[in-house]
Design a protein around this motif. Structure first.
Motif, PDB file in Angstrom:
ATOM      1  N   UNK A 150     -35.715  17.277  27.323  1.00 38.62           N
ATOM      2  CA  UNK A 150     -34.767  16.710  28.681  1.00 38.62           C
ATOM      3  C   UNK A 150     -35.008  16.156  29.773  1.00 38.62           C
ATOM      4  N   UNK A 151     -36.318  16.684  30.295  1.00 36.71           N
ATOM      5  CA  UNK A 151     -36.906  16.233  31.534  1.00 36.71           C
ATOM      6  C   UNK A 151     -37.121  14.516  31.307  1.00 36.71           C
ATOM      7  N   UNK A 152     -37.370  14.071  29.908  1.00 33.61           N
ATOM      8  CA  UNK A 152     -37.502  12.778  29.972  1.00 33.61           C
ATOM      9  C   UNK A 152     -36.438  12.078  30.231  1.00 33.61           C
ATOM     10  N   UNK A 153     -35.299  12.417  30.415  1.00 32.55           N
ATOM     11  CA  UNK A 153     -33.966  11.885  30.274  1.00 32.55           C
ATOM     12  C   UNK A 153     -33.821  11.501  31.735  1.00 32.55           C
ATOM     13  N   UNK A 154     -34.348  11.828  32.810  1.00 27.38           N
ATOM     14  CA  UNK A 154     -34.420  11.681  34.211  1.00 27.38           C
ATOM     15  C   UNK A 154     -34.983  10.307  34.353  1.00 27.38           C
ATOM     16  N   UNK A 155     -34.150   9.064  33.835  1.00 27.55           N
ATOM     17  CA  UNK A 155     -34.729   8.044  33.950  1.00 27.55           C
ATOM     18  C   UNK A 155     -34.836   7.145  35.184  1.00 27.55           C
ATOM     19  N   UNK A 156     -34.017   7.821  36.321  1.00 31.79           N
ATOM     20  CA  UNK A 156     -34.186   7.433  37.295  1.00 31.79           C
ATOM     21  C   UNK A 156     -35.259   7.656  38.281  1.00 31.79           C
ATOM     22  N   UNK A 157     -36.098   8.582  37.750  1.00 30.70           N
ATOM     23  CA  UNK A 157     -37.347   9.395  38.163  1.00 30.70           C
ATOM     24  C   UNK A 157     -38.593   8.441  37.746  1.00 30.70           C
ATOM     25  N   UNK A 158     -39.473   8.469  38.523  1.00 31.71           N
ATOM     26  CA  UNK A 158     -40.851   7.634  38.013  1.00 31.71           C
ATOM     27  C   UNK A 158     -41.666   8.577  37.234  1.00 31.71           C
ATOM     28  N   UNK A 159     -42.450   8.077  36.088  1.00 29.69           N
ATOM     29  CA  UNK A 159     -43.056   9.097  35.272  1.00 29.69           C
ATOM     30  C   UNK A 159     -43.992  10.068  35.667  1.00 29.69           C
ATOM     31  N   UNK A 160     -44.677   9.800  36.773  1.00 28.50           N
ATOM     32  CA  UNK A 160     -45.502  11.184  37.357  1.00 28.50           C
ATOM     33  C   UNK A 160     -44.705  12.249  37.837  1.00 28.50           C
ATOM     34  N   UNK A 161     -43.619  12.012  38.342  1.00 26.52           N
ATOM     35  CA  UNK A 161     -42.552  13.043  38.772  1.00 26.52           C
ATOM     36  C   UNK A 161     -42.132  13.716  37.426  1.00 26.52           C
ATOM     37  N   UNK A 162     -41.712  12.840  36.558  1.00 21.34           N
ATOM     38  CA  UNK A 162     -41.247  13.484  35.265  1.00 21.34           C
ATOM     39  C   UNK A 162     -42.102  14.551  34.546  1.00 21.34           C
ATOM     40  N   UNK A 163     -43.262  14.016  34.473  1.00 16.59           N
ATOM     41  CA  UNK A 163     -44.532  14.988  34.169  1.00 16.59           C
ATOM     42  C   UNK A 163     -44.616  16.172  34.804  1.00 16.59           C
ATOM     43  N   UNK A 164     -44.715  16.110  36.269  1.00 13.05           N
ATOM     44  CA  UNK A 164     -44.881  17.143  36.972  1.00 13.05           C
ATOM     45  C   UNK A 164     -43.875  18.289  36.740  1.00 13.05           C
ATOM     46  N   UNK A 165     -42.532  17.675  36.855  1.00 15.35           N
ATOM     47  CA  UNK A 165     -41.401  18.687  36.721  1.00 15.35           C
ATOM     48  C   UNK A 165     -41.527  19.363  35.049  1.00 15.35           C
ATOM     49  N   UNK A 166     -41.778  18.909  34.206  1.00 14.06           N
ATOM     50  CA  UNK A 166     -41.903  19.448  32.778  1.00 14.06           C
ATOM     51  C   UNK A 166     -43.075  20.542  32.966  1.00 14.06           C
ATOM     52  N   UNK A 167     -44.104  19.997  33.540  1.00 15.55           N
ATOM     53  CA  UNK A 167     -45.426  20.948  33.610  1.00 15.55           C
ATOM     54  C   UNK A 167     -44.988  22.074  34.421  1.00 15.55           C
ATOM     55  N   UNK A 168     -44.198  22.006  35.660  1.00 16.80           N
ATOM     56  CA  UNK A 168     -44.057  23.292  36.460  1.00 16.80           C
ATOM     57  C   UNK A 168     -43.046  24.146  35.662  1.00 16.80           C
ATOM     58  N   UNK A 169     -42.047  23.380  34.964  1.00 17.78           N
ATOM     59  CA  UNK A 169     -41.092  24.343  34.352  1.00 17.78           C
ATOM     60  C   UNK A 169     -41.721  25.102  33.203  1.00 17.78           C
TER      61      UNK A 169
END
Length: 380
Positions: A182-201
């Motif tokens: 589901x983190x990847x479905x944040x399509x309004x975010x830039x890819x580095x932010x998506x990666x970082x959120x998934x990593x932190x969670x």
């Protein structure tokens, strides 16, 4: 465990402007990713961890080709789908809380995982706890479907694991990966932010760098596919982002191995097995990516993803999420959808997520509030 230059997952992304056609396409891809992941989970559940010889003995030489009984019924999902749904719930709640200035998505996702943890220990939902929101009151989720001990222990403790102080820092279990699409479905975010959120969670339960970066890689792959990128472009973007992160070589090597396997000819269970058994995050990711790339359609790709010696439910869930994000809801096998456990809940959550991402300010902006939305997703 993360690069010093990595963007914080608390950075506030800009809100995109959505046209009607874009909204409809996005909703189809969100539904596809969540339903596809659940179908893959259910297809793999009956043969999860079985050697291929045992799978063939029960289901024939081709392996499992259709939904089969697991946990007392056909189409049963596992803890991977349960946690995926709570990931979505946490992401919606984070967007709702954004209006208050309390913007920290990892905390909101962690609170959602604590609500999932309650489903694994309580007899049923506590109707007095209005702040739990609607998903935590879904009674069918109050069953244990083989959650890992590390996951259970991590989310029994209300203190949140972080990249500086991760939970289970030596674990290379794929459990965090299985909930990260589901983190990847944040399509309004830039890819580095998506990666970082998934990593932190991911670090909230499985803090080994291979685990956290596999989760980040999956999120970026789903992100690209949900935005309409081709699979090859999504993989290359993911590899480029991983190259900037310490600890990424095992994950990048697994993705390269998956790409090389695509060039080796007709896919077989043996070729899938050469990528790993799905019991490590990078191996599960490699199998899912390979099967998504070579699958003739979603049915074919998912059958490949679950017929191997290993964690079939995990690899099926990952492959289903990738294929669903790529092709959208209408490409999913109708017969499998009809038997999927919890399908109405998955659909409702998918639609709520799509609505939140595309219409959030109209639902709970400073001057407006849609009736019932904050009851479904409380700011508390």
């Amino acid at each position: 465990m993360s690069s010093p230059a990595a963007p914080a997952a608390t950075a506030t992304p800009a809100s995109p402007v959505w046209g009607r056609a874009e909204q409809q396409d996005f909703r189809s891809r969100v539904r596809g990713a969540l339903l596809g992941g659940a179908i893959g989970d259910a297809l793999g559940a009956p043969v999860d961890t079985l050697p291929m010889s045992a799978v063939r003995e029960t289901h024939g030489f081709a392996g499992v080709l259709d939904l089969a009984p697991a946990h007392g019924r056909r189409g049963a999902i596992t803890a991977a789908t349960q946690l995926t749904l709570f990931t979505v719930d946490g992401l919606i709640r984070a967007q709702v809380r954004r209006d208050t200035g309390a913007w920290h998505p990892p905390t909101d996702v962690h609170r959602a995982y604590l609500r999932w943890s309650a489903t694994q220990h309580d007899w049923g939902p506590d109707e007095r706890r209005a702040e739990d929101g609607w998903l935590a009151r879904e009674e069918w989720l109050y069953v244990r479907r083989s959650p890992g001990r590390e996951t259970l222990n991590a989310f029994r403790d209300p203190a949140m694991g972080t990249l500086d102080r991760p939970r289970n820092p030596d674990s290379t279990d794929p459990a965090a990966l299985a909930r990260s699409a589901p983190f990847g479905l944040l399509v309004g975010w830039e890819p580095p932010l998506v990666l970082q959120l998934a990593v932190e969670c991911a670090a909230q339960s499985h803090g080994h760098p291979t685990s956290t970066l596999s989760c980040g890689a999956l999120a970026v792959l789903v992100h690209g596919l949900a935005r309409g990128e081709g699979p090859a472009a999504a993989v290359q973007r993911t590899l480029a982002l991983l190259a900037t992160r310490p600890g990424s070589p095992p994950v990048t090597a697994a993705l390269h191995t998956a790409l090389e396997a695509v060039r080796q000819g007709t896919p077989t269970p043996e070729r899938v097995a050469s990528l790993g058994d799905g019991h490590t995050p990078e191996g599960a990711l490699a199998i899912a990516v390979y099967c998504a790339l070579v699958g003739e359609d979603i049915r074919h790709g998912l059958r490949l993803a679950v017929n191997h010696d290993g964690a079939s439910a995990t690899t099926g869930a990952l492959c289903g999420a990738l294929l669903g994000a790529m092709h959208g809801e209408t490409a999913l096998p109708p017969g499998w959808l009809a038997e999927l456990e919890g399908r109405p809940t998955v659909l409702a959550l998918a639609d709520d997520f799509a609505m939140e991402m595309t219409q959030g300010p109209a639902l709970h902006g400073p001057t407006t509030s849609a009736p019932g939305w904050l009851a479904r997703y409380p700011r508390a």
